[in-house]
Design a protein around this motif. Structure first.
Motif, PDB file in Angstrom:
ATOM      1  N   GLY A 175       0.791  -1.224   0.000  1.00  0.00           N
ATOM      2  CA  GLY A 175       0.000   0.000   0.000  1.00  0.00           C
ATOM      3  C   GLY A 175       0.821   1.271   0.000  1.00  0.00           C
ATOM      4  N   GLU A 176       2.148   1.150  -0.114  1.00  0.00           N
ATOM      5  CA  GLU A 176       3.008   2.327  -0.125  1.00  0.00           C
ATOM      6  C   GLU A 176       3.897   2.307  -1.358  1.00  0.00           C
ATOM      7  OE1 GLU A 176       5.262   2.551   3.448  1.00  0.00           O
ATOM      8  OE2 GLU A 176       3.505   2.575   4.769  1.00  0.00           O
ATOM      9  N   TRP A 177       4.129   3.489  -1.920  1.00  0.00           N
ATOM     10  CA  TRP A 177       5.090   3.627  -3.008  1.00  0.00           C
ATOM     11  C   TRP A 177       5.569   5.068  -3.055  1.00  0.00           C
ATOM     12  CZ3 TRP A 177      -0.012   2.054  -3.885  1.00  0.00           C
ATOM     13  CH2 TRP A 177      -0.878   3.024  -4.422  1.00  0.00           C
ATOM     14  N   HIS A 178       6.634   5.286  -3.816  1.00  0.00           N
ATOM     15  CA  HIS A 178       7.254   6.602  -3.890  1.00  0.00           C
ATOM     16  C   HIS A 178       7.252   7.063  -5.344  1.00  0.00           C
ATOM     17  CE1 HIS A 178       8.570   5.835   0.205  1.00  0.00           C
ATOM     18  NE2 HIS A 178       9.025   4.663  -0.209  1.00  0.00           N
ATOM     19  N   THR A 179       6.850   8.305  -5.551  1.00  0.00           N
ATOM     20  CA  THR A 179       6.737   8.846  -6.914  1.00  0.00           C
ATOM     21  C   THR A 179       7.835   9.852  -7.204  1.00  0.00           C
ATOM     22  OG1 THR A 179       5.145  10.454  -6.067  1.00  0.00           O
ATOM     23  CG2 THR A 179       4.253   8.482  -7.128  1.00  0.00           C
ATOM     24  N   ASN A 180       8.185   9.930  -8.480  1.00  0.00           N
ATOM     25  CA  ASN A 180       9.055  11.005  -8.940  1.00  0.00           C
ATOM     26  C   ASN A 180       8.261  12.282  -9.166  1.00  0.00           C
ATOM     27  OD1 ASN A 180      11.544   9.431  -9.280  1.00  0.00           O
ATOM     28  ND2 ASN A 180      10.443   8.408 -10.937  1.00  0.00           N
ATOM     29  N   PHE A 181       7.056  12.114  -9.719  1.00  0.00           N
ATOM     30  CA  PHE A 181       6.177  13.242 -10.034  1.00  0.00           C
ATOM     31  C   PHE A 181       4.848  12.692 -10.520  1.00  0.00           C
ATOM     32  CE2 PHE A 181       8.797  12.297 -13.786  1.00  0.00           C
ATOM     33  CZ  PHE A 181       7.829  12.009 -14.731  1.00  0.00           C
ATOM     34  N   SER A 182       3.861  13.571 -10.610  1.00  0.00           N
ATOM     35  CA  SER A 182       2.660  13.313 -11.400  1.00  0.00           C
ATOM     36  C   SER A 182       2.689  14.284 -12.569  1.00  0.00           C
ATOM     37  CB  SER A 182       1.385  13.495 -10.575  1.00  0.00           C
ATOM     38  OG  SER A 182       1.251  14.837 -10.142  1.00  0.00           O
ATOM     39  N   ALA A 183       2.019  13.919 -13.668  1.00  0.00           N
ATOM     40  CA  ALA A 183       2.071  14.767 -14.855  1.00  0.00           C
ATOM     41  C   ALA A 183       0.857  14.512 -15.727  1.00  0.00           C
ATOM     42  CB  ALA A 183       3.356  14.507 -15.648  1.00  0.00           C
ATOM     43  N   LEU A 184       0.658  15.421 -16.682  1.00  0.00           N
ATOM     44  CA  LEU A 184      -0.413  15.284 -17.648  1.00  0.00           C
ATOM     45  C   LEU A 184       0.143  14.891 -19.013  1.00  0.00           C
ATOM     46  CD1 LEU A 184      -2.741  18.335 -16.895  1.00  0.00           C
ATOM     47  CD2 LEU A 184      -3.316  15.922 -16.626  1.00  0.00           C
ATOM     48  N   ALA A 185      -0.596  14.010 -19.677  1.00  0.00           N
ATOM     49  CA  ALA A 185      -0.343  13.695 -21.079  1.00  0.00           C
ATOM     50  C   ALA A 185      -1.615  14.007 -21.851  1.00  0.00           C
ATOM     51  CB  ALA A 185       0.040  12.227 -21.246  1.00  0.00           C
ATOM     52  N   SER A 186      -1.480  14.349 -23.117  1.00  0.00           N
ATOM     53  CA  SER A 186      -2.647  14.684 -23.916  1.00  0.00           C
ATOM     54  C   SER A 186      -2.626  13.911 -25.232  1.00  0.00           C
ATOM     55  CB  SER A 186      -2.706  16.188 -24.205  1.00  0.00           C
ATOM     56  OG  SER A 186      -1.592  16.592 -24.984  1.00  0.00           O
ATOM     57  N   ARG A 202       7.508  18.792 -13.897  1.00  0.00           N
ATOM     58  CA  ARG A 202       8.485  19.520 -13.066  1.00  0.00           C
ATOM     59  C   ARG A 202       7.815  20.203 -11.882  1.00  0.00           C
ATOM     60  NH1 ARG A 202      10.699  20.972 -18.141  1.00  0.00           N
ATOM     61  NH2 ARG A 202       9.729  23.041 -18.069  1.00  0.00           N
ATOM     62  N   LEU A 203       6.618  20.706 -12.080  1.00  0.00           N
ATOM     63  CA  LEU A 203       5.942  21.423 -10.993  1.00  0.00           C
ATOM     64  C   LEU A 203       5.083  20.512 -10.138  1.00  0.00           C
ATOM     65  CD1 LEU A 203       5.007  24.786 -12.724  1.00  0.00           C
ATOM     66  CD2 LEU A 203       6.991  24.229 -11.316  1.00  0.00           C
ATOM     67  N   ASN A 204       5.040  19.215 -10.461  1.00  0.00           N
ATOM     68  CA  ASN A 204       4.282  18.265  -9.647  1.00  0.00           C
ATOM     69  C   ASN A 204       5.197  17.237  -8.990  1.00  0.00           C
ATOM     70  OD1 ASN A 204       1.710  19.320  -9.994  1.00  0.00           O
ATOM     71  ND2 ASN A 204       1.389  18.223 -11.899  1.00  0.00           N
ATOM     72  N   GLU A 205       6.416  17.641  -8.696  1.00  0.00           N
ATOM     73  CA  GLU A 205       7.339  16.782  -7.971  1.00  0.00           C
ATOM     74  C   GLU A 205       7.090  16.926  -6.477  1.00  0.00           C
ATOM     75  OE1 GLU A 205      11.111  18.226  -9.167  1.00  0.00           O
ATOM     76  OE2 GLU A 205      11.056  17.263 -11.138  1.00  0.00           O
ATOM     77  N   PRO A 206       7.146  15.820  -5.712  1.00  0.00           N
ATOM     78  CA  PRO A 206       6.969  15.927  -4.261  1.00  0.00           C
ATOM     79  C   PRO A 206       7.948  16.902  -3.618  1.00  0.00           C
ATOM     80  CG  PRO A 206       6.824  13.644  -4.954  1.00  0.00           C
ATOM     81  CD  PRO A 206       7.252  14.429  -6.157  1.00  0.00           C
ATOM     82  N   LEU A 207       9.180  16.967  -4.127  1.00  0.00           N
ATOM     83  CA  LEU A 207      10.177  17.866  -3.543  1.00  0.00           C
ATOM     84  C   LEU A 207       9.824  19.333  -3.736  1.00  0.00           C
ATOM     85  CD1 LEU A 207      13.521  16.050  -4.462  1.00  0.00           C
ATOM     86  CD2 LEU A 207      12.325  16.085  -2.263  1.00  0.00           C
ATOM     87  N   SER A 208       8.936  19.615  -4.705  1.00  0.00           N
ATOM     88  CA  SER A 208       8.505  20.993  -4.918  1.00  0.00           C
ATOM     89  C   SER A 208       7.403  21.401  -3.940  1.00  0.00           C
ATOM     90  CB  SER A 208       7.989  21.170  -6.352  1.00  0.00           C
ATOM     91  OG  SER A 208       6.734  20.511  -6.508  1.00  0.00           O
ATOM     92  N   GLY A 209       6.983  20.484  -3.108  1.00  0.00           N
ATOM     93  CA  GLY A 209       5.908  20.752  -2.163  1.00  0.00           C
ATOM     94  C   GLY A 209       4.574  20.220  -2.603  1.00  0.00           C
ATOM     95  N   ASN A 210       4.511  19.638  -3.804  1.00  0.00           N
ATOM     96  CA  ASN A 210       3.245  19.131  -4.326  1.00  0.00           C
ATOM     97  C   ASN A 210       3.089  17.642  -3.999  1.00  0.00           C
ATOM     98  OD1 ASN A 210       0.856  18.784  -5.663  1.00  0.00           O
ATOM     99  ND2 ASN A 210       1.540  19.696  -7.576  1.00  0.00           N
ATOM    100  N   THR A 211       3.099  17.319  -2.712  1.00  0.00           N
ATOM    101  CA  THR A 211       2.991  15.916  -2.305  1.00  0.00           C
ATOM    102  C   THR A 211       1.559  15.410  -2.350  1.00  0.00           C
ATOM    103  OG1 THR A 211       2.785  16.551   0.016  1.00  0.00           O
ATOM    104  CG2 THR A 211       5.001  16.109  -0.817  1.00  0.00           C
ATOM    105  N   ASN A 212       0.580  16.304  -2.280  1.00  0.00           N
ATOM    106  CA  ASN A 212      -0.816  15.890  -2.121  1.00  0.00           C
ATOM    107  C   ASN A 212      -1.551  15.674  -3.439  1.00  0.00           C
ATOM    108  OD1 ASN A 212      -0.785  15.909   0.723  1.00  0.00           O
ATOM    109  ND2 ASN A 212      -1.057  18.123   0.742  1.00  0.00           N
ATOM    110  N   PHE A 213      -0.847  15.829  -4.562  1.00  0.00           N
ATOM    111  CA  PHE A 213      -1.496  15.653  -5.859  1.00  0.00           C
ATOM    112  C   PHE A 213      -0.689  14.694  -6.738  1.00  0.00           C
ATOM    113  CE2 PHE A 213      -3.352  19.444  -4.173  1.00  0.00           C
ATOM    114  CZ  PHE A 213      -4.678  19.417  -4.599  1.00  0.00           C
ATOM    115  N   GLN A 214      -0.286  13.575  -6.145  1.00  0.00           N
ATOM    116  CA  GLN A 214       0.440  12.563  -6.902  1.00  0.00           C
ATOM    117  C   GLN A 214      -0.503  11.584  -7.605  1.00  0.00           C
ATOM    118  OE1 GLN A 214       3.987  12.800  -7.294  1.00  0.00           O
ATOM    119  NE2 GLN A 214       3.180  14.762  -6.536  1.00  0.00           N
TER     120      GLN A 214
END
Length: 380
Positions: A175-186, A202-214
């Motif tokens: 139930g646990e995993w680690h992400t590099n980022f979330s992103a959009l594709a079209s 780049r703006l959806n990396e956990p290190l950028s503070g965007n941990t809650n939208f992975q």
């Protein structure tokens, strides 16, 4: 989407990367299963297998899909529902390598079936060769770098298909995993080919503070595209952002709900809790029969639950159990079919017991889902 680690499957000599269940295989009888649908009773029923050896869609000979999971669905705006799936497997072409292999991180099916009472038929899939569903978004398949790329949400805006996905760096405990980022594709060709947008990554990396939208869930409402977000894994709470449809690919254009009374521009760290965790594999849709919104997800007991609300930002009801994990211990994911109507709520769910996807139906009235109540907000 699989869970953690890479597990050798009994009798196959192959591994299902990402699986958190020892001995998991998409061949039911190798798991000690008979391959039948769960014998649910009451307000929820299992309608039909969608994928795998036991399904009526013949996904093995048509698409080389022996096992897969998830099935995030959205209306493509042109008479079809698109469904994106996670880690997908077929029979190995070389039997010396074991029975099961042919790993793709993600695939997509199309369906125009509106008669869901007897199952959901698959019309087609993007292919990379005859009878072989292609991987939509490539992954490096290197644990600790990028082990896979998993779809989490989809939406059509202005004739363009958008897919929210997460780049998984590594699997952890169940139930646990680690992400590099979330992103959009079209995609401008109905999901046949996809373009990944690096700025959203780049703006959806956990290190950028965007941990809650992975991980995400999309819904369009009142001139906005709303994006629910949860952290990596299955234990986080749900948060909420919104953006104008024309700015979907601009991360700076998003606003974030503070969980109380205000939208904050451009700062995902400002997002407060909308639905308390654990919220696992969330989907959200408007339901005309209820006159409000329905959210489905898997809870702390691994049961599929529903909440209702008259507003996306707040007022979500207490959870109602639709599928109890005591009845289907290996169930996870619950993705709403966008063509559900009336009291009939249809959704896709996966099971570890045969690593495949089935269509479920819940009678909303019989399940007594709470009628949405407009929340009272504090003054601005």
């Amino acid at each position: 989407m699989a869970g953690t680690g890479s597990v050798t499957m009994p009798g196959t000599g192959s591994a299902l990367p990402g699986s958190s269940e020892p001995g998991v295989t998409p061949i039911p009888w190798l798991n000690g299963q008979d391959g039948r649908l769960p014998g649910l009773k009451g307000t929820t029923t299992a309608v039909s297998h969608l994928t795998g050896l036991m399904g009526p869609n013949d996904t093995v000979p048509r698409f080389s899909v022996l096992g897969t999971d998830l099935g995030i669905m959205w209306d493509n705006g042109n008479g079809q529902v698109l469904a994106a799936f996670g880690d997908t497997f077929g029979f190995n072409r070389n039997p010396l390598c074991g029975l099961v292999g042919d790993w793709r991180s993600n695939i997509l099916f199309r369906s125009s079936d509106r008669n869901l009472g007897n199952g959901m038929s698959i019309d087609s899939a993007p292919l990379d060769r005859p009878h072989h569903a292609r991987e939509l978004i490539e992954s490096r398949k290197v644990n600790g770098v990028e082990v896979t790329t998993i779809p989490t949400a989809g939406i059509a805006v202005g004739g363009v298909q958008y897919l929210d996905f997460m780049s998984v760096r590594s699997w952890g405990a169940p139930g646990e995993w680690h992400t590099n980022f979330s992103a959009l594709a079209s995609s401008v060709d109905n999901g046949e080919t996809w373009t990944v947008h690096p700025l959203t990554a780049r703006l959806n990396e956990p290190l950028s503070g965007n941990t809650n939208f992975q991980m995400g869930a999309f819904i369009e409402h009142d001139g906005w595209v709303y994006r629910f977000g949860t952290p990596s894994g299955r234990n986080g709470a749900a948060h909420l952002a919104r953006v104008r449809p024309e700015s979907l690919l601009d991360p700076i254009a998003y606003e974030y709900w503070d969980g109380i009374a205000a939208w904050t521009p451009s700062d995902p760290k400002a997002a407060g809790v909308v639905i308390p965790g654990p919220v696992s594999e969330l989907s959200v849709a408007y339901n005309e029969h209820l006159g409000g919104f329905v959210a489905l997800y898997t809870d702390a007991t691994n049961s599929i639950v529903a909440r209702t609300s008259a507003a996306l930002e707040s007022g979500w009801s207490a959870p109602t159990v639709l599928v109890d994990s005591r009845d289907v211990p290996s169930v996870y994911g619950a993705f709403i079919h966008p063509w559900s109507s009336g009291e009939n709520l249809y959704y896709l769910a996966s099971t570890w017991s045969d690593y495949n996807v089935m269509l479920l139906h819940t009678d909303i009235d019989a399940a007594r889902l709470p009628k949405p109540v407009t929340p009272v907000r504090p003054p601005a």
